[in-house]
Design an enzyme around this catalytic site. Sequence first.
Site, PDB file in Angstrom:
ATOM      1  N   HIS A   5       0.839  -1.208   0.000  1.00  0.00           N
ATOM      2  CA  HIS A   5       0.000   0.000   0.000  1.00  0.00           C
ATOM      3  C   HIS A   5       0.874   1.258   0.000  1.00  0.00           C
ATOM      4  O   HIS A   5       0.684   2.164  -0.817  1.00  0.00           O
ATOM      5  CB  HIS A   5      -0.901  -0.030   1.233  1.00  0.00           C
ATOM      6  N   GLU A   6       1.837   1.299   0.906  1.00  0.00           N
ATOM      7  CA  GLU A   6       2.678   2.495   1.019  1.00  0.00           C
ATOM      8  C   GLU A   6       3.586   2.653  -0.197  1.00  0.00           C
ATOM      9  O   GLU A   6       3.887   3.775  -0.615  1.00  0.00           O
ATOM     10  CB  GLU A   6       3.504   2.438   2.303  1.00  0.00           C
TER      11      GLU A   6
END
Length: 240
Positions: free
Chosen positions: A140-141
Amino acid sequence: MSHPTSQPPEKSISQLTLSPPSQLSGFEWWRRTLLYQTGLGFTDQDRAQYIYDYQNRNLEEKCQSCNDNLKWVLQYSPSVIFMMDHIRKLNKDNEPINPKFIKCATCDFTKGGGFDPKSGIVLCSNWIRSKWQLEDVLTHELVHVYDYMKFNLNYKNLRHHACTEIRASMLSGECRIWAEIKKTGLGNFGKKFQDCVKRRAVISVSANPACRSKEEAETVVGIVWKSCFNDTRPFERVYR
């Protein structure tokens, strides 16, 4: 910009009388963990206590586990390796990413991790419960990092923020259908993936200081939804 992986309880922890984690017996800890995972008979008090306990229990062990799992996913996770490779391709200086750019740390907020262009990616060891959750959070990051480098992402622009949150939740695997069924049951099966992505994006945008309300966050997410949800770069497609 941080990415929430769990929502806070309806009542704030400061409003409730909570027991220190050191006072919990092994059986009581197991009982609360089971209740938290199933949601059966779990009150606001129980939920707040569990979150408080988990955040403050065995912090050194959790940090070590986070670092061990981070090394593993950087070496073996297909999604993390794929994203790291495409981020390197965007690096015009062709310099390797500093290992300190991604780090495990104890966080004082109810989230799995976050990305800041100046300080890099933080993985919250006191909230991440498994190697597989860390894989999702890191992917996600890394989507945020990719968007920041490729599209000149500006977090002060709510449309930019909403778009990268939609893409990150969609591409990271955190909204897998089976996980949503476990959380919410079989109802509305066909929209579970989209509902999860949209819900997470609204929560993240709502936390942006530039956002005035949840309603504004919902409006902005709705405006950019179609174009951003259909943008799977650098992946060719999304497996749900």
